[in-house]
Design a protein around this motif. Structure first.
Motif, PDB file in Angstrom:
ATOM      1  N   UNK A  85       0.839  -1.190   0.000  1.00 35.03           N
ATOM      2  CA  UNK A  85       0.000   0.000   0.000  1.00 35.03           C
ATOM      3  C   UNK A  85       0.877   1.244   0.000  1.00 35.03           C
ATOM      4  N   UNK A  86       0.348   2.300  -0.600  1.00 35.17           N
ATOM      5  CA  UNK A  86       1.054   3.574  -0.695  1.00 35.17           C
ATOM      6  C   UNK A  86       0.142   4.663  -0.153  1.00 35.17           C
ATOM      7  N   UNK A  87       0.483   5.152   1.028  1.00 37.77           N
ATOM      8  CA  UNK A  87      -0.318   6.202   1.646  1.00 37.77           C
ATOM      9  C   UNK A  87       0.532   6.992   2.628  1.00 37.77           C
ATOM     10  N   UNK A  88      -0.087   7.913   3.335  1.00 36.19           N
ATOM     11  CA  UNK A  88       0.646   8.829   4.203  1.00 36.19           C
ATOM     12  C   UNK A  88       1.217   8.162   5.451  1.00 36.19           C
ATOM     13  N   UNK A  89       0.863   6.900   5.710  1.00 32.11           N
ATOM     14  CA  UNK A  89       1.412   6.226   6.886  1.00 32.11           C
ATOM     15  C   UNK A  89       2.864   5.805   6.674  1.00 32.11           C
ATOM     16  N   UNK A  90       3.322   5.807   5.416  1.00 30.08           N
ATOM     17  CA  UNK A  90       4.700   5.416   5.104  1.00 30.08           C
ATOM     18  C   UNK A  90       5.640   6.616   5.241  1.00 30.08           C
ATOM     19  N   UNK A  91       6.831   6.369   5.719  1.00 29.33           N
ATOM     20  CA  UNK A  91       7.857   7.403   5.721  1.00 29.33           C
ATOM     21  C   UNK A  91       8.317   7.617   4.278  1.00 29.33           C
ATOM     22  N   UNK A  92       8.979   8.752   3.980  1.00 32.21           N
ATOM     23  CA  UNK A  92       9.470   8.955   2.602  1.00 32.21           C
ATOM     24  C   UNK A  92      10.350   7.802   2.128  1.00 32.21           C
ATOM     25  N   UNK A  93      11.184   7.283   3.023  1.00 34.48           N
ATOM     26  CA  UNK A  93      12.045   6.166   2.656  1.00 34.48           C
ATOM     27  C   UNK A  93      11.259   4.908   2.344  1.00 34.48           C
ATOM     28  N   UNK A  94      10.255   4.628   3.170  1.00 34.06           N
ATOM     29  CA  UNK A  94       9.420   3.447   2.940  1.00 34.06           C
ATOM     30  C   UNK A  94       8.645   3.579   1.632  1.00 34.06           C
ATOM     31  N   UNK A  95       8.199   4.784   1.336  1.00 30.56           N
ATOM     32  CA  UNK A  95       7.438   5.019   0.101  1.00 30.56           C
ATOM     33  C   UNK A  95       8.318   4.772  -1.120  1.00 30.56           C
ATOM     34  N   UNK A  96       9.542   5.299  -1.088  1.00 35.14           N
ATOM     35  CA  UNK A  96      10.478   5.107  -2.201  1.00 35.14           C
ATOM     36  C   UNK A  96      10.797   3.628  -2.382  1.00 35.14           C
ATOM     37  N   UNK A  97      11.026   2.927  -1.259  1.00 39.07           N
ATOM     38  CA  UNK A  97      11.350   1.495  -1.317  1.00 39.07           C
ATOM     39  C   UNK A  97      10.185   0.700  -1.903  1.00 39.07           C
ATOM     40  N   UNK A  98       8.952   1.040  -1.486  1.00 43.29           N
ATOM     41  CA  UNK A  98       7.776   0.342  -2.009  1.00 43.29           C
ATOM     42  C   UNK A  98       7.651   0.558  -3.519  1.00 43.29           C
ATOM     43  N   UNK A  99       7.916   1.774  -3.981  1.00 44.48           N
ATOM     44  CA  UNK A  99       7.855   2.041  -5.422  1.00 44.48           C
ATOM     45  C   UNK A  99       8.943   1.281  -6.170  1.00 44.48           C
ATOM     46  N   UNK A 100      10.144   1.190  -5.580  1.00 47.71           N
ATOM     47  CA  UNK A 100      11.228   0.432  -6.214  1.00 47.71           C
ATOM     48  C   UNK A 100      10.829  -1.034  -6.354  1.00 47.71           C
ATOM     49  N   UNK A 101      10.232  -1.595  -5.295  1.00 49.82           N
ATOM     50  CA  UNK A 101       9.772  -2.984  -5.369  1.00 49.82           C
ATOM     51  C   UNK A 101       8.694  -3.152  -6.433  1.00 49.82           C
ATOM     52  N   UNK A 102       7.835  -2.143  -6.542  1.00 47.98           N
ATOM     53  CA  UNK A 102       6.771  -2.200  -7.544  1.00 47.98           C
ATOM     54  C   UNK A 102       7.365  -2.153  -8.958  1.00 47.98           C
ATOM     55  N   UNK A 103       8.387  -1.282  -9.163  1.00 47.79           N
ATOM     56  CA  UNK A 103       9.068  -1.231 -10.458  1.00 47.79           C
ATOM     57  C   UNK A 103       9.662  -2.593 -10.816  1.00 47.79           C
ATOM     58  N   UNK A 104      10.175  -3.289  -9.782  1.00 46.95           N
ATOM     59  CA  UNK A 104      10.832  -4.583 -10.000  1.00 46.95           C
ATOM     60  C   UNK A 104       9.836  -5.729 -10.157  1.00 46.95           C
ATOM     61  N   UNK A 105       8.524  -5.415 -10.117  1.00 43.75           N
ATOM     62  CA  UNK A 105       7.510  -6.442 -10.329  1.00 43.75           C
ATOM     63  C   UNK A 105       7.267  -7.353  -9.135  1.00 43.75           C
ATOM     64  N   UNK A 106       7.559  -6.878  -7.930  1.00 40.85           N
ATOM     65  CA  UNK A 106       7.402  -7.726  -6.744  1.00 40.85           C
ATOM     66  C   UNK A 106       5.963  -7.772  -6.227  1.00 40.85           C
ATOM     67  N   UNK A 107       5.115  -6.867  -6.719  1.00 39.09           N
ATOM     68  CA  UNK A 107       3.734  -6.823  -6.243  1.00 39.09           C
ATOM     69  C   UNK A 107       2.765  -7.048  -7.406  1.00 39.09           C
ATOM     70  N   UNK A 108       1.700  -7.775  -7.118  1.00 41.31           N
ATOM     71  CA  UNK A 108       0.620  -7.924  -8.089  1.00 41.31           C
ATOM     72  C   UNK A 108      -0.515  -6.938  -7.825  1.00 41.31           C
ATOM     73  N   UNK A 109      -0.650  -6.534  -6.573  1.00 46.00           N
ATOM     74  CA  UNK A 109      -1.742  -5.632  -6.184  1.00 46.00           C
ATOM     75  C   UNK A 109      -1.174  -4.524  -5.309  1.00 46.00           C
ATOM     76  N   UNK A 110      -1.465  -3.285  -5.663  1.00 43.16           N
ATOM     77  CA  UNK A 110      -1.010  -2.134  -4.878  1.00 43.16           C
ATOM     78  C   UNK A 110      -2.215  -1.273  -4.520  1.00 43.16           C
ATOM     79  N   UNK A 111      -2.388  -1.034  -3.229  1.00 43.19           N
ATOM     80  CA  UNK A 111      -3.449  -0.144  -2.744  1.00 43.19           C
ATOM     81  C   UNK A 111      -2.883   1.269  -2.656  1.00 43.19           C
ATOM     82  N   UNK A 112      -3.658   2.235  -3.132  1.00 39.69           N
ATOM     83  CA  UNK A 112      -3.169   3.613  -3.168  1.00 39.69           C
ATOM     84  C   UNK A 112      -4.290   4.563  -2.753  1.00 39.69           C
TER      85      UNK A 112
END
Length: 611
Positions: A85-112
């Motif tokens: 999930x991508x929302x305001x509960x994530x720190x900037x670092x966590x948000x960037x890391x989640x997006x990097x994982x998403x770019x790498x195809x590690x997630x099938x479903x992302x909540x935003x």
């Protein structure tokens, strides 16, 4: 077994689809837009999660609340599905890391969150990964005519238009009148969507309205009957939340408060205590609940009447999400109507609307409030009232609500109604319901004394009735057209179109009065007992094991197995992997993770029983 049924069983643990799910899933897999109106607990999430696992690329789920995203992602991970999930509960670092994982195809479903869609960083990501599906949860938030309008939902079409290829767009909601459904289609720009409306009936919910002389006493009696079970108590204001929560704690009930005035840390703490079953009851305003996926809520009690049927249906629907029996009880008083009228005026004043729009919105809100008040006063079937409000036909009696289980007797109310109408006429049609109640009771209050209201002949003409009974009578007469309300800062009660006939002796007014008999009380108790597991001793042992595993996993208990699954286990007492996989809610992933532990516990119980 085809692929979708294989995923349904192995990932989600179900042998067959529920009503309405398969047409939605098939439409999405065929590349068509979809609109699903399905009640809470009907399995909306599977309608977009399952096709997301079958389609190439990433599925985005637009979701309104952090708690909803967290619950859904946690449940997916328990089932072996990579989600984020991508929302305001994530720190900037966590948000960037989640997006990097998403770019790498590690997630099938992302909540935003909808507010994130048009941000530069998220748009950059969305334009460079294949988006298979955009699923809009709580889609009624797009409509100003819905009860949870959220302006950021209006950004969804612009986000979709900004993508290099238009993905499938699917919208889902549990609460939508025909007008709101039309808004969802138009505002989200759905293209010839497959539409499914499975109906609004939640057969496992028992609806009841009580009009107690003491709400606190009634609340405590309700909670004692639900000992050891999770539930929500909704209040209209922050002050009421604090007051009721303090009262329950003093009375020995494990309770936590939740409202927007608390610090975010305290709100999160209260919510987690409730989700993880560390407290039995959460006392909350309507700030709590949308998207809360706690399946083992056995009761929802409204300490105050909500402002409209949409809110009530949604909030009450947080009970019994697992399909097991649950209770929805509303504690009503005439004061609730006036409190909501004040809240409607105040909320619209602070929204920055132009005067004409604000006037129309207030008028609409007050009409919905009248419909809500009539629900609280009707002696007709409550389930029928709810279903007809949302445009669905329903039988005259459901057999599973307070009205259907009460004995009713007709009472001639003509004389009392005539006195109320006469009071409105004599006092010049210039007072609100509260002051009229004081006049009719003959109450010596500051207003009646200072305004010399005792000079009217009608003063004290209904002194045998309580203030609550008079206010209820005024509301009933408004609903039936004997009285009317002139809107304004202070609503004024006036004579309605049928008042002349009543005052001239040409109208008879009958009301139905509930008469609670011993047999009715037994029936009500029986409906509670219907929640009992087939083998309550084994059920409690399985609950204990589930709690232990939940603490070890740091996950809510119901994410491991919900109450309905444990009830089925306690009834069938499976003794093998094959038998355990026949239990609804036990998929391959959960079987591998938890199944043997539950089989061992069942075997120990059988051994102790001598079997």
């Amino acid at each position: 077994m085809d692929e979708k049924h294989r995923i349904l069983k192995e990932i989600f643990g179900y042998d067959q689809f529920r009503g309405g799910q398969e047409p939605m899933i098939d439409a999405i897999l065929q590349g068509r837009d979809a609109l699903g109106v399905m009640p809470t607990g009907a399995g909306k999430s599977i309608c977009y999660q399952l096709p997301a696992l079958m389609m190439p690329g990433v599925a985005l789920v637009v979701s309104p609340l952090i708690s909803l995203m967290r619950d859904q992602v946690q449940a997916l991970r328990q089932a072996g599905v990579a989600g984020a999930y991508l929302n305001s509960s994530l720190t900037p670092g966590q948000y960037v890391k989640a997006l990097e994982n998403a770019y790498d195809g590690k997630y099938k479903i992302i909540y935003v969150a909808p507010e994130r869609l048009l941000t530069d960083r998220f748009l950059e990501f969305a334009r460079h990964v294949p988006i298979s599906l955009v699923a809009v949860d709580e889609a009624h938030c797009v409509s100003q005519w819905g009860q949870d309008f959220r302006p950021s939902y209006l950004d969804i079409p612009a986000f979709v238009d900004a993508l290099p290829r238009r993905p499938v767009l699917a919208a889902f909601t549990a609460t939508a009148t025909p007008k709101v459904r039309q808004d969802i289609r138009q505002l989200l720009k759905l293209q010839s969507p497959e539409e499914t409306c499975t109906g609004f009936d939640r057969e496992n919910l028992f609806y009841q309205v009580q009009r107690p002389s003491s709400k606190k006493t009634a609340l405590l009696e309700c909670l004692r009957s639900f000992k050891g079970q999770s539930g929500v108590v909704y209040c209209a204001t922050r002050k009421a939340v604090e007051d009721v929560c303090a009262f329950l704690r003093q009375s020995g009930v494990s309770a936590a408060p939740y409202h927007a005035g608390l610090e975010s840390e305290e709100r999160s703490h209260s919510q987690e205590d409730f989700i993880f079953d560390r407290v039995q009851v959460i006392v909350a305003t309507n700030a709590f609940g949308m998207g809360i996926d706690k399946s083992n809520v056995r009761f929802v009690i409204h300490y105050n009447m909500p402002k409209d049927m949409e809110s009530y249906y949604q909030e009450a629907g947080r009970a019994g999400r697992d399909g097991a029996p649950a209770h929805c009880i509303l504690l009503y008083s005439g004061q609730d109507v006036m409190t909501n009228q004040f809240l409607i005026e105040k909320s619209r004043e602070t929204e920055g609307l132009d005067p004409e729009t604000a006037r129309r919105m207030i008028q609409r809100d007050k009409e919905r409030l009248r419909q809500m008040a009539y629900y609280c006063q009707t002696t007709d079937c409550l389930r029928q009232y709810i279903l007809r409000y949302f445009g669905q036909d329903a039988p005259e009696r459901c057999g599973n609500c307070g009205s259907c289980q009460d004995e009713l007797e007709k009472v001639d109310f003509t004389n009392q109604a005539r006195r109320v109408a006469a009071c409105v006429r004599e006092t010049g049609q210039r007072f609100g319901a509260g002051v009229l109640g004081e006049i009719l009771r003959g109450a010596e209050t500051e207003k009646t004394i200072n305004w010399n209201l005792s000079r009217y002949d009608c003063f004290g003409s209904l002194s045998h009735m309580s203030r609550r009974e008079i206010l209820d009578a005024i509301q009933m007469m408004i609903q039936r057209g004997y009285l009317a309300v002139k809107e304004g800062k202070f609503p004024i009660v006036q004579l309605g179109p049928k008042a002349e006939g009543l005052l001239a002796g040409q109208e008879q007014v009958e009301i139905k009065v509930r008469r609670q008999t011993k047999q009715n009380q037994k029936t009500s108790r029986a409906s509670r007992q219907a929640q009992a597991a087939p083998n309550p001793v084994l059920f409690e042992r399985l609950r204990g094991l589930r709690s232990q595993l939940a603490r070890q996993q740091g996950a809510p208990a119901y994410v491991i197995f919900n109450d309905a699954t444990l009830r089925q286990m306690s009834g069938q007492a499976p003794d093998s992997w094959a038998a355990m996989l026949e239990i609804s809610g036990v998929g391959q992933q959960k079987m591998e993770r938890y199944g043997q532990k539950f089989l061992d516990e069942i075997a120990r119980w059988k051994q102790e029983q001598g079997g």
